[in-house]
Design a protein around this motif. Structure first.
Motif, PDB file in Angstrom:
ATOM      1  N   HIS A  66      37.518  45.659  40.386  1.00 41.47           N
ATOM      2  CA  HIS A  66      36.159  45.351  39.927  1.00 41.47           C
ATOM      3  C   HIS A  66      35.569  44.269  40.811  1.00 41.47           C
ATOM      4  CE1 HIS A  66      38.610  42.345  37.891  1.00 41.47           C
ATOM      5  NE2 HIS A  66      37.560  41.750  37.358  1.00 41.47           N
ATOM      6  N   ASP A  70      37.590  36.828  42.006  1.00 41.61           N
ATOM      7  CA  ASP A  70      39.037  36.566  42.043  1.00 41.61           C
ATOM      8  C   ASP A  70      39.837  37.832  42.401  1.00 41.61           C
ATOM      9  OD1 ASP A  70      38.073  37.394  39.531  1.00 41.61           O
ATOM     10  OD2 ASP A  70      39.822  36.636  38.468  1.00 41.61           O
ATOM     11  N   HIS A  71      39.124  38.953  42.605  1.00 40.01           N
ATOM     12  CA  HIS A  71      39.762  40.205  43.022  1.00 40.01           C
ATOM     13  C   HIS A  71      39.232  40.716  44.361  1.00 40.01           C
ATOM     14  CE1 HIS A  71      41.748  40.772  39.068  1.00 40.01           C
ATOM     15  NE2 HIS A  71      40.809  39.907  38.755  1.00 40.01           N
ATOM     16  N   CYS A 142      41.912  43.056  35.798  1.00 39.93           N
ATOM     17  CA  CYS A 142      41.711  42.137  34.658  1.00 39.93           C
ATOM     18  C   CYS A 142      41.743  42.864  33.322  1.00 39.93           C
ATOM     19  CB  CYS A 142      40.344  41.460  34.746  1.00 39.93           C
ATOM     20  SG  CYS A 142      40.269  39.991  35.748  1.00 39.93           S
ATOM     21  N   HIS A 186      48.264  37.264  36.169  1.00 39.88           N
ATOM     22  CA  HIS A 186      46.910  36.710  36.340  1.00 39.88           C
ATOM     23  C   HIS A 186      46.308  36.217  35.021  1.00 39.88           C
ATOM     24  CE1 HIS A 186      42.826  36.306  37.633  1.00 39.88           C
ATOM     25  NE2 HIS A 186      42.413  37.514  37.311  1.00 39.88           N
TER      26      HIS A 186
END
Ligand SMILES: [Zn+2]
Ligand SMILES: [Zn+2]
Length: 215
Positions: A66, A70-71, A142, A186
């Motif tokens: 997504h 943070d990805h 996530c 995570h």
């Protein structure tokens, strides 16, 4: 097949660096290595890859779960070192990558022979379903669409054997009862509860973790 956690909030090997985010590499014999997510920053991602002897130029496919930074934060650092990888992104993610082969995914989609995308779920995120000998391993970023939804769609590819990745605030724990591998990473808020409930299946996640499964 092997899944290596390249970027995570926690540490699994001392030489690694941590950061808020997630990335893992999926290696399956005679298939191009697939990098799932890229963590929050290129410097940490590249440092960890070097420690793990992963050559960014060897990656054949990059899949982003997504759009959250943070990805996706390490993506450009990888693309500077890799000109050929195909890039699978959820259809709603607005990013221009000129000269790159970008595949926008909305429906469940095969990526390689053994790796499927769930498609973009709830308009926000894709997860992966990876075929191992013991069943389907689900890999999440996530889990914003909800772990239950992700597992339901992944199970269309076959019986599930495990899950690895960020599970966010997921707490419908019974949903995981039949899995033989539970590796919450995570952003997972209830790691301790999961470990307490499923001590046999639980694997502690962290940057540098290498999971080997039979293909
Ligand atoms: Zn995240
Ligand atoms: Zn997120």
């Amino acid at each position: 097949m092997k899944v290596t956690v390249v970027y995570d909030d926690c540490l699994s090997k001392p030489a690694m660096k941590t950061g808020w985010g997630f990335s893992c590499l999926i290696e399956i014999e005679s298939q191009p290595p697939l990098l799932f997510d890229t963590g929050a920053d290129g410097a940490t991602l590249l440092h960890n890859m070097k420690q793990l002897n992963i050559d960014p130029d060897n990656i054949g496919v990059i899949a982003l779960s997504h759009s959250h930074s943070d990805h996706t934060g390490g993506l450009l650092a990888i693309l500077e070192r890799n000109r050929h990888a195909e890039i699978y992104i959820p259809a709603s993610v607005m990013v221009e990558l000129p000269g790159r082969k970008v595949i926008r995914v909305s429906q469940p989609t095969p990526i390689t022979k053994a790796i499927f995308s769930t498609g973009e779920l709830k308009g926000v995120e894709q997860s992966l379903a990876v075929r191992a000998k013991s069943g389907i391993l689900v890999i999440t970023g996530c889990s914003h669409p909800g772990v239950g939804v992700i597992l339901d769609v992944a199970s269309l590819q076959g019986e599930l054997c495990g899950i690895i990745g960020g599970l966010h605030g997921f707490r419908n724990f019974e949903k995981l009862r039949d899995l033989s591998l539970i590796c919450p990473c995570h952003c997972t808020q209830h790691k301790y509860k999961l470990q307490e409930l499923f001590p046999e299946q639980y694997v502690m996640c962290g940057a540098g973790l290498e999971l080997e499964l039979l293909s």
